[in-house]
Design a protein around this motif. Structure first.
Motif, PDB file in Angstrom:
ATOM      1  N   TYR A 133      -3.106   3.828  -7.499  1.00 21.25           N
ATOM      2  CA  TYR A 133      -3.916   5.012  -7.847  1.00 21.25           C
ATOM      3  C   TYR A 133      -3.675   5.391  -9.313  1.00 21.25           C
ATOM      4  O   TYR A 133      -4.619   5.578 -10.090  1.00 21.25           O
ATOM      5  N   VAL A 134      -2.403   5.488  -9.669  1.00 24.48           N
ATOM      6  CA  VAL A 134      -2.070   5.897 -11.042  1.00 24.48           C
ATOM      7  C   VAL A 134      -2.632   4.874 -12.036  1.00 24.48           C
ATOM      8  O   VAL A 134      -3.262   5.243 -13.039  1.00 24.48           O
ATOM      9  N   ASN A 135      -2.446   3.588 -11.734  1.00 25.96           N
ATOM     10  CA  ASN A 135      -2.919   2.578 -12.691  1.00 25.96           C
ATOM     11  C   ASN A 135      -4.443   2.518 -12.782  1.00 25.96           C
ATOM     12  O   ASN A 135      -4.987   2.161 -13.830  1.00 25.96           O
ATOM     13  N   SER A 136      -5.142   2.869 -11.702  1.00 18.12           N
ATOM     14  CA  SER A 136      -6.616   2.907 -11.785  1.00 18.12           C
ATOM     15  C   SER A 136      -7.037   3.914 -12.855  1.00 18.12           C
ATOM     16  O   SER A 136      -7.963   3.671 -13.645  1.00 18.12           O
ATOM     17  N   ILE A 137      -6.341   5.042 -12.869  1.00 20.62           N
ATOM     18  CA  ILE A 137      -6.699   6.081 -13.845  1.00 20.62           C
ATOM     19  C   ILE A 137      -6.249   5.673 -15.252  1.00 20.62           C
ATOM     20  O   ILE A 137      -6.995   5.835 -16.229  1.00 20.62           O
ATOM     21  N   VAL A 138      -5.034   5.113 -15.348  1.00 21.47           N
ATOM     22  CA  VAL A 138      -4.558   4.678 -16.674  1.00 21.47           C
ATOM     23  C   VAL A 138      -5.539   3.644 -17.253  1.00 21.47           C
ATOM     24  O   VAL A 138      -5.910   3.724 -18.440  1.00 21.47           O
ATOM     25  N   ALA A 139      -5.990   2.714 -16.418  1.00 17.59           N
ATOM     26  CA  ALA A 139      -6.923   1.674 -16.898  1.00 17.59           C
ATOM     27  C   ALA A 139      -8.229   2.314 -17.382  1.00 17.59           C
ATOM     28  O   ALA A 139      -8.745   1.980 -18.460  1.00 17.59           O
ATOM     29  N   GLY A 140      -8.766   3.230 -16.588  1.00 18.28           N
ATOM     30  CA  GLY A 140     -10.021   3.880 -16.967  1.00 18.28           C
ATOM     31  C   GLY A 140      -9.872   4.683 -18.256  1.00 18.28           C
ATOM     32  O   GLY A 140     -10.759   4.665 -19.113  1.00 18.28           O
ATOM     33  N   LEU A 141      -8.730   5.379 -18.393  1.00 23.32           N
ATOM     34  CA  LEU A 141      -8.516   6.168 -19.614  1.00 23.32           C
ATOM     35  C   LEU A 141      -8.363   5.264 -20.836  1.00 23.32           C
ATOM     36  O   LEU A 141      -8.818   5.610 -21.938  1.00 23.32           O
ATOM     37  N   ALA A 142      -7.714   4.113 -20.639  1.00 25.03           N
ATOM     38  CA  ALA A 142      -7.548   3.176 -21.768  1.00 25.03           C
ATOM     39  C   ALA A 142      -8.920   2.688 -22.246  1.00 25.03           C
ATOM     40  O   ALA A 142      -9.185   2.618 -23.453  1.00 25.03           O
ATOM     41  N   VAL A 143      -9.808   2.380 -21.291  1.00 25.80           N
ATOM     42  CA  VAL A 143     -11.165   1.934 -21.663  1.00 25.80           C
ATOM     43  C   VAL A 143     -11.928   3.074 -22.351  1.00 25.80           C
ATOM     44  O   VAL A 143     -12.598   2.871 -23.367  1.00 25.80           O
ATOM     45  N   LEU A 144     -11.773   4.276 -21.814  1.00 28.42           N
ATOM     46  CA  LEU A 144     -12.461   5.439 -22.400  1.00 28.42           C
ATOM     47  C   LEU A 144     -12.012   5.673 -23.847  1.00 28.42           C
ATOM     48  O   LEU A 144     -12.849   5.906 -24.743  1.00 28.42           O
ATOM     49  N   ALA A 145     -10.703   5.583 -24.082  1.00 30.80           N
ATOM     50  CA  ALA A 145     -10.188   5.798 -25.444  1.00 30.80           C
ATOM     51  C   ALA A 145     -10.679   4.703 -26.380  1.00 30.80           C
ATOM     52  O   ALA A 145     -11.059   4.975 -27.528  1.00 30.80           O
ATOM     53  N   GLU A 146     -10.723   3.477 -25.877  1.00 27.82           N
ATOM     54  CA  GLU A 146     -11.185   2.348 -26.697  1.00 27.82           C
ATOM     55  C   GLU A 146     -12.680   2.509 -27.026  1.00 27.82           C
ATOM     56  O   GLU A 146     -13.093   2.334 -28.172  1.00 27.82           O
ATOM     57  N   TRP A 147     -13.455   2.850 -26.020  1.00 29.41           N
ATOM     58  CA  TRP A 147     -14.913   3.004 -26.204  1.00 29.41           C
ATOM     59  C   TRP A 147     -15.230   4.112 -27.210  1.00 29.41           C
ATOM     60  O   TRP A 147     -16.022   3.930 -28.139  1.00 29.41           O
TER      61      TRP A 147
END
Ligand SMILES: O=P(O)(O)OC[C@H]1O[C@](O)(CO)[C@@H](O)[C@@H]1O
Length: 340
Positions: free
Chosen positions: A152-166
């Motif tokens: 669960y935690v890593n799903s959010i970390v992954a999504g936030l990493a993509v959001l910051a990159e985008w």
């Protein structure tokens, strides 16, 4: 002997660090694809804990990128065969196993409907990854406990990493990169005093606002899964539109306030319920009447909410064992739930 759930909670900091290290090129590719597509809206495809991760990312995307995000009911594809028009959109599909048939069908439908689609999954290759245009390995490692924690935690970390990159949001990017150390502090927090406070409750509410509502939703699910405790999550505004009628001395409220724009309103809600004689606790230093729960202040309004789930997981695992239950093997549940 430690349960798998406890071991997996302890692994959250290293799992997040591993994800950030292993996924750098996939994050860059997904961020580039989003910049090129410039999606005007997003849809999410997920169930259970993964759907709560999707709710977190919905708020994060709306707050950071100003694009609306809607949750799709997977039955649209798997049962109704609806063909959605998603040209100009992006889809985020989240699943630990990457194989529930309805999630795969909805992700396939989103891709066919014209969306750029990003799978966040702990299992690669998987049917979900195959159904999407991009995939990110959550790198959480094997998760043996039925109750999801580190995935669960890593799903959010992954999504936030993509959001910051985008979006090129450097504050968010920095905050995401410090998450492993923030989680290490959060793992050490002790919420065990709550056990005595909740012992006579048959039911409770977990309240949050914005990204904190996604954390509250996940906490309420874990109460049900691991501890046979009926719990519902509400926005601290929504709860006033009826559900608050049930709150009282034996119907407690746990309010999850983050250091964001909603902190004062979530804390004020917890205080006002405590003033009316209810049991209320809140993750806020400024609470006046509600009991204060310890938290880690991450320094960023979005990651701050995420860190709240870590001490909650630790609490609920211990509480489940204290009730004579096995948090690794919730009643009536299997690790991979396949729905159609
Ligand atoms: O129509 P279905 O497939 O049963 O899914 C409905 C559910 O899907 C979700 O949109 C996402 O899991 C939930 O909010 C909703 O309850």
């Amino acid at each position: 002997m430690q349960t798998n759930m406890r071991k997996e909670i302890n692994e959250i900091p290293e799992a997040a660090a591993r994800l950030l290290e292993n996924s750098a090129s996939a994050v860059t590719a997904a961020g580039k694809a989003l910049r090129e597509r410039d999606p005007q809206f997003f849809v999410t495809v997920a169930r259970g804990s993964s759907d709560h991760a999707a709710l977190f990312l919905k708020y994060a995307i709306e707050l950071t990128a100003g694009r609306p995000v809607a949750s799709l009911g997977p039955s649209l594809a798997s049962i109704y065969g609806a063909k959605l028009k998603l040209g100009g959109a992006a889809a985020i599909a989240i699943s630990q196993s990457g194989k529930s048939p309805d999630i795969v069908a909805m992700a396939e439908g989103a891709t066919k409907g014209g969306a750029i689609s990003i799978a966040l999954t702990n299992t690669l290759p998987s049917p979900l990854a195959d159904a999407c245009t991009h995939s990110l390995d959550l790198s959480a490692g094997p998760e043996l406990s039925v109750a999801a924690t580190k995935s669960y935690v890593n799903s959010i970390v992954a999504g936030l990493a993509v959001l910051a990159e985008w979006t090129g949001d450097s504050d968010l990017d920095r905050a995401v990169k410090t998450l492993p150390e923030q989680f290490a502090k959060a793992v050490a927090l002790d919420w065990s005093d709550l056990a005595g406070d909740l012992k006579d409750a048959q039911s409770l509410y977990v309240l949050g606002r914005g990204p904190g509502l996604a954390i509250a939703s996940e906490a309420a699910l874990k109460f049900k899964e691991t501890s046979g405790m009926h719990a519902e999550a509400y926005s601290s505004a929504e709860v006033l539109h009826g559900p608050v009628a049930l709150v009282g001395p034996s119907f407690p409220v746990i309010a999850l306030a983050a250091r964001d724009a909603a902190e004062a309103s979530v804390t004020g809600m917890a205080d006002s319920l405590a003033d009316r004689g209810a049991y209320a606790c809140v993750t806020a230093a400024g609470a006046k009447s509600a009991r204060k729960l310890p938290f880690v202040a991450t320094g960023h309004p979005i990651t701050d909410a995420l860190a709240l789930i870590v001490p909650f997981y630790g609490f609920v695992e211990a509480w489940s064992r204290g009730k004579g239950l096995d948090p690794d093997k919730p009643v009536n549940l299997k690790k991979v739930t396949e729905t159609r």
